[in-house]
Motif scaffolding. Structure first.
Motif, PDB file in Angstrom:
ATOM      1  N   LEU A 191      -5.388   5.086  -3.048  1.00  0.00           N
ATOM      2  CA  LEU A 191      -4.253   5.196  -4.069  1.00  0.00           C
ATOM      3  C   LEU A 191      -2.966   5.176  -3.460  1.00  0.00           C
ATOM      4  CD1 LEU A 191      -5.545   8.014  -6.243  1.00  0.00           C
ATOM      5  CD2 LEU A 191      -6.383   5.812  -6.248  1.00  0.00           C
ATOM      6  N   ILE A 192      -2.037   4.376  -3.916  1.00  0.00           N
ATOM      7  CA  ILE A 192      -0.766   4.143  -3.725  1.00  0.00           C
ATOM      8  C   ILE A 192       0.210   4.454  -4.667  1.00  0.00           C
ATOM      9  CG2 ILE A 192       1.093   2.587  -2.567  1.00  0.00           C
ATOM     10  CD1 ILE A 192      -1.275   2.986  -0.724  1.00  0.00           C
ATOM     11  N   GLY A 193       1.268   5.381  -4.453  1.00  0.00           N
ATOM     12  CA  GLY A 193       2.119   5.830  -5.580  1.00  0.00           C
ATOM     13  C   GLY A 193       3.261   5.059  -6.000  1.00  0.00           C
ATOM     14  N   PRO A 194       4.112   5.360  -6.795  1.00  0.00           N
ATOM     15  CA  PRO A 194       5.291   4.438  -7.443  1.00  0.00           C
ATOM     16  C   PRO A 194       6.615   4.674  -6.150  1.00  0.00           C
ATOM     17  CG  PRO A 194       5.019   6.473  -8.523  1.00  0.00           C
ATOM     18  CD  PRO A 194       3.701   6.550  -7.752  1.00  0.00           C
ATOM     19  N   THR A 215      -1.707   9.035   5.407  1.00  0.00           N
ATOM     20  CA  THR A 215      -0.440   8.597   5.382  1.00  0.00           C
ATOM     21  C   THR A 215      -0.736   7.062   6.437  1.00  0.00           C
ATOM     22  OG1 THR A 215       1.546   8.663   7.116  1.00  0.00           O
ATOM     23  CG2 THR A 215      -0.401  10.053   7.863  1.00  0.00           C
ATOM     24  N   LEU A 216       0.218   6.392   6.125  1.00  0.00           N
ATOM     25  CA  LEU A 216      -0.121   4.951   6.557  1.00  0.00           C
ATOM     26  C   LEU A 216       0.578   4.838   7.980  1.00  0.00           C
ATOM     27  CD1 LEU A 216       0.373   2.746   3.352  1.00  0.00           C
ATOM     28  CD2 LEU A 216      -1.714   3.701   4.164  1.00  0.00           C
ATOM     29  N   GLY A 217       1.101   5.796   8.496  1.00  0.00           N
ATOM     30  CA  GLY A 217       1.863   5.719  10.174  1.00  0.00           C
ATOM     31  C   GLY A 217       3.288   6.179   9.688  1.00  0.00           C
ATOM     32  N   LYS A 218       4.024   6.160  10.782  1.00  0.00           N
ATOM     33  CA  LYS A 218       5.483   6.526  10.713  1.00  0.00           C
ATOM     34  C   LYS A 218       6.202   5.610  10.089  1.00  0.00           C
ATOM     35  CE  LYS A 218       4.432   8.869  15.213  1.00  0.00           C
ATOM     36  NZ  LYS A 218       4.901   8.894  16.783  1.00  0.00           N
ATOM     37  N   SER A 219       5.995   4.443   9.676  1.00  0.00           N
ATOM     38  CA  SER A 219       6.820   3.735   8.946  1.00  0.00           C
ATOM     39  C   SER A 219       7.024   4.226   7.682  1.00  0.00           C
ATOM     40  CB  SER A 219       6.469   2.370   9.052  1.00  0.00           C
ATOM     41  OG  SER A 219       6.621   1.646  10.131  1.00  0.00           O
ATOM     42  N   ARG A 220       8.312   3.983   7.096  1.00  0.00           N
ATOM     43  CA  ARG A 220       8.537   4.197   5.653  1.00  0.00           C
ATOM     44  C   ARG A 220       8.449   2.968   5.063  1.00  0.00           C
ATOM     45  NH1 ARG A 220      13.702   4.836   3.253  1.00  0.00           N
ATOM     46  NH2 ARG A 220      13.860   6.656   1.926  1.00  0.00           N
ATOM     47  N   LEU A 221       7.682   2.541   4.120  1.00  0.00           N
ATOM     48  CA  LEU A 221       7.190   1.589   3.465  1.00  0.00           C
ATOM     49  C   LEU A 221       7.370   1.442   1.986  1.00  0.00           C
ATOM     50  CD1 LEU A 221       3.495   0.748   5.112  1.00  0.00           C
ATOM     51  CD2 LEU A 221       5.895  -0.120   6.085  1.00  0.00           C
ATOM     52  N   ARG A 222       7.921   0.428   1.451  1.00  0.00           N
ATOM     53  CA  ARG A 222       7.938   0.229   0.090  1.00  0.00           C
ATOM     54  C   ARG A 222       6.556   0.265  -0.592  1.00  0.00           C
ATOM     55  NH1 ARG A 222      12.454  -2.331  -2.454  1.00  0.00           N
ATOM     56  NH2 ARG A 222      14.222  -2.798  -1.186  1.00  0.00           N
ATOM     57  N   THR A 223       6.673   0.584  -1.887  1.00  0.00           N
ATOM     58  CA  THR A 223       5.065   0.359  -2.575  1.00  0.00           C
ATOM     59  C   THR A 223       4.546  -0.458  -2.278  1.00  0.00           C
ATOM     60  OG1 THR A 223       5.973   2.311  -4.244  1.00  0.00           O
ATOM     61  CG2 THR A 223       4.086   0.499  -4.888  1.00  0.00           C
ATOM     62  N   GLU A 224       4.958  -1.680  -2.646  1.00  0.00           N
ATOM     63  CA  GLU A 224       4.409  -2.948  -2.466  1.00  0.00           C
ATOM     64  C   GLU A 224       3.720  -3.160  -0.904  1.00  0.00           C
ATOM     65  OE1 GLU A 224       7.447  -2.824  -2.944  1.00  0.00           O
ATOM     66  OE2 GLU A 224       8.439  -4.485  -1.925  1.00  0.00           O
ATOM     67  N   THR A 225       4.756  -2.860   0.189  1.00  0.00           N
ATOM     68  CA  THR A 225       4.310  -3.095   1.608  1.00  0.00           C
ATOM     69  C   THR A 225       3.077  -2.053   1.979  1.00  0.00           C
ATOM     70  OG1 THR A 225       6.555  -3.309   1.715  1.00  0.00           O
ATOM     71  CG2 THR A 225       5.240  -3.419   3.688  1.00  0.00           C
ATOM     72  N   ALA A 226       3.297  -0.832   1.243  1.00  0.00           N
ATOM     73  CA  ALA A 226       2.160   0.457   1.581  1.00  0.00           C
ATOM     74  C   ALA A 226       0.797  -0.293   1.111  1.00  0.00           C
ATOM     75  CB  ALA A 226       2.513   1.417   0.935  1.00  0.00           C
ATOM     76  N   GLY A 227       0.886  -0.758  -0.181  1.00  0.00           N
ATOM     77  CA  GLY A 227      -0.400  -1.494  -0.638  1.00  0.00           C
ATOM     78  C   GLY A 227      -1.060  -2.515   0.136  1.00  0.00           C
ATOM     79  N   LEU A 228      -0.232  -3.424   0.640  1.00  0.00           N
ATOM     80  CA  LEU A 228      -0.662  -4.524   1.495  1.00  0.00           C
ATOM     81  C   LEU A 228      -1.203  -4.021   2.726  1.00  0.00           C
ATOM     82  CD1 LEU A 228      -1.226  -7.452   1.358  1.00  0.00           C
ATOM     83  CD2 LEU A 228       1.106  -7.782   2.717  1.00  0.00           C
ATOM     84  N   MET A 229      -0.495  -3.089   3.188  1.00  0.00           N
ATOM     85  CA  MET A 229      -0.993  -2.458   4.520  1.00  0.00           C
ATOM     86  C   MET A 229      -2.242  -1.735   4.546  1.00  0.00           C
ATOM     87  SD  MET A 229       0.355  -2.951   7.216  1.00  0.00           S
ATOM     88  CE  MET A 229       0.049  -2.274   8.944  1.00  0.00           C
ATOM     89  N   ALA A 230      -2.503  -1.165   3.464  1.00  0.00           N
ATOM     90  CA  ALA A 230      -3.586  -0.366   3.081  1.00  0.00           C
ATOM     91  C   ALA A 230      -4.600  -1.337   3.110  1.00  0.00           C
ATOM     92  CB  ALA A 230      -3.601   0.440   1.926  1.00  0.00           C
ATOM     93  N   VAL A 231      -4.692  -2.443   2.375  1.00  0.00           N
ATOM     94  CA  VAL A 231      -5.737  -3.341   2.359  1.00  0.00           C
ATOM     95  C   VAL A 231      -6.098  -4.166   3.795  1.00  0.00           C
ATOM     96  CG1 VAL A 231      -6.048  -5.667   1.258  1.00  0.00           C
ATOM     97  CG2 VAL A 231      -5.434  -3.963  -0.149  1.00  0.00           C
TER      98      VAL A 231
ATOM     99  N   GLU B  92      11.248 -15.384   3.749  1.00  0.00           N
ATOM    100  CA  GLU B  92      12.429 -14.291   3.582  1.00  0.00           C
ATOM    101  C   GLU B  92      11.426 -13.080   3.525  1.00  0.00           C
ATOM    102  OE1 GLU B  92      16.246 -16.820   2.339  1.00  0.00           O
ATOM    103  OE2 GLU B  92      15.165 -15.675   0.974  1.00  0.00           O
ATOM    104  N   TRP B  93      10.739 -13.046   2.343  1.00  0.00           N
ATOM    105  CA  TRP B  93       9.661 -11.876   2.199  1.00  0.00           C
ATOM    106  C   TRP B  93       8.873 -11.282   3.416  1.00  0.00           C
ATOM    107  CZ3 TRP B  93       4.855 -10.689   3.025  1.00  0.00           C
ATOM    108  CH2 TRP B  93       3.805 -11.730   2.776  1.00  0.00           C
ATOM    109  N   MET B  94       8.497 -12.279   4.289  1.00  0.00           N
ATOM    110  CA  MET B  94       7.789 -12.024   5.488  1.00  0.00           C
ATOM    111  C   MET B  94       8.816 -11.236   6.173  1.00  0.00           C
ATOM    112  SD  MET B  94       6.357 -14.230   8.681  1.00  0.00           S
ATOM    113  CE  MET B  94       7.830 -13.530   9.260  1.00  0.00           C
ATOM    114  N   ALA B  95       9.941 -11.818   6.427  1.00  0.00           N
ATOM    115  CA  ALA B  95      10.953 -11.123   7.558  1.00  0.00           C
ATOM    116  C   ALA B  95      11.207  -9.724   6.986  1.00  0.00           C
ATOM    117  CB  ALA B  95      12.348 -11.856   7.455  1.00  0.00           C
ATOM    118  N   GLU B  96      11.173  -9.460   5.435  1.00  0.00           N
ATOM    119  CA  GLU B  96      11.556  -8.216   5.169  1.00  0.00           C
ATOM    120  C   GLU B  96      10.387  -6.953   5.340  1.00  0.00           C
ATOM    121  OE1 GLU B  96      12.874  -7.469   0.806  1.00  0.00           O
ATOM    122  OE2 GLU B  96      11.058  -6.197   0.665  1.00  0.00           O
ATOM    123  N   LYS B  97       9.064  -7.849   5.218  1.00  0.00           N
ATOM    124  CA  LYS B  97       8.115  -6.822   5.255  1.00  0.00           C
ATOM    125  C   LYS B  97       7.661  -6.532   6.779  1.00  0.00           C
ATOM    126  CE  LYS B  97       7.524  -6.682   0.888  1.00  0.00           C
ATOM    127  NZ  LYS B  97       8.464  -5.464   0.738  1.00  0.00           N
TER     128      LYS B  97
END
Lengths: 240, 240
Positions: A191-194, A215-231, B92-97
């Motif tokens: 589960l990833i939150g808003p 936690t997904l690690g020390k990085s501060r990730l946006r919601t969509e990046t967190a979702g992709l990182m989890a996958v 561009e999104w890849m650079a951001e992520k």
């Protein structure tokens, strides 16, 4: 074997005609004619080599010549449940990328701090289908409409369940480490939150339902990046 | 401590004024006034707590109150060199992520099969700076302008060097497995080709220069997804 000759045809084995949109692409863009070869993907694990039998104005009939069952390239089942972002294009690219990387189900959660309360399932499904075709995935990820967070966690769900959040006051294990320690092929749900995170109450409710705080690690990730990182983490651990 | 009060100020310790764009944001959007607290990020590993001394129409002067050196959260150095995609928004999104996830340098390659022969470094740098601020990265990834593939691989480069490609006739090791076996903190450089892949000749030239042929796994990934996956793999292996 041209990439563009792959068509997504649900239940392809029991159909004899391409769905309207695929037919228009086959006929108007690729100009397929009777006798031309094409490949069908049923999204359920099988590709088919087929031949065009009738190419009419808006209809493209086919006959299956060969059934090509595919092997899944990862163990278990990867289910991501995420609160959609305010800007929907961010969730759309995540859905595309997660499909390329490989996962099994995408659910949307309506959380206390969600800024977006609705999603267009049809549009998202089209994006996923395009990514399935482009990346030649034998299985199409299942897309489930948005439901409330409470309803989601109340659903019976087997396997390993995780909730990623940013509350340092709660004990959180490292998701990647936890995934690496899994020894069975049971489904994994994350589960990833808003943008504003889950509420503390939501996290506690999830924990009561058997979800483990991570936690997904020390990085501060946006919601969509967190979702992709989890996958990505689940895929790297579960891939064959 | 509001997120929006973080400002990117290269060489912040030796400056006394926010750069124009940051000043306009500070003054017009956040309406900071003399005496207000703000945080500066120099992109070189240090944050600073500072105070506004003068808030004029277009100028925002500051005084540093505290120097906050940050610790890097991953070992070694992650360098991605990629052929930009035809559609620039994908890169561009890849650079951001990749910035959110964490890496050190982004280079662009002009390859034989590249469909895009130029990139707008200033625009990409802005995207990276925004992601650095949003994800509070102490180090800003370095962005190097596009150069020819030949020129890039001819540059002297220490550490572990990989080239990801899709030629099954060449022996390719699995990138994630190779990364997991690294025991030192030497830099890691990973090359990702354009939509039409590297040419076989380019791959062979790279191998001669010490780049190891690798695959990212069984998934068929788009260029920008491959770039992000390569960064994610390196980050998961090298994170502290």
């Amino acid at each position: 074997m041209k990439e563009s000759r792959y068509f997504y045809v649900p239940d392809a084995a029991h159909q004899t005609e391409l769905p309207m949109e695929e037919a228009l692409h086959a006929l108007r863009v690729l100009r397929l004619q009777s006798g031309d070869e094409l490949f069908l993907m049923d999204g359920e694990g099988t590709f088919y080599r087929a031949e065009v039998t009738i190419a009419a104005t808006k209809h493209c009939m086919y006959e299956i010549k060969e059934t090509l069952p595919q092997e899944k390239s990862w163990r278990g089942r990867i289910h991501l449940a995420i609160a959609p972002t305010k800007m929907i294009d961010r969730i759309e690219w995540m859905a595309e990328k997660a499909t390329e990387i490989g996962f099994d189900e995408l659910s949307f959660l309506n959380c206390k701090f969600s800024e977006r309360k609705a999603i267009r399932v049809v549009r998202l499904n089209k994006i996923i289908v395009a990514a399935v075709k482009q990346s030649r995935k034998p299985w199409k990820p299942r897309l489930t409409p948005m439901i409330s967070f409470k309803e989601f966690i109340a659903q019976p769900r087997v396997g390993h369940k995780f909730i990623a959040h940013c509350y340092p006051e709660l004990l959180r294990k490292d998701l990647f480490t936890e995934l690496q320690e899994l020894t069975d092929d049971a489904p994994v749900t994350i589960l990833i939150g808003p943008e504003g995170d889950f509420s503390l109450e939501e996290v506690k409710m999830a924990e009561e339902k058997g979800y483990q705080s991570v936690t997904l690690g020390k990085s501060r990730l946006r919601t969509e990046t967190a979702g992709l990182m989890a996958v990505s983490m689940a895929q790297l651990v579960l891939r064959k």
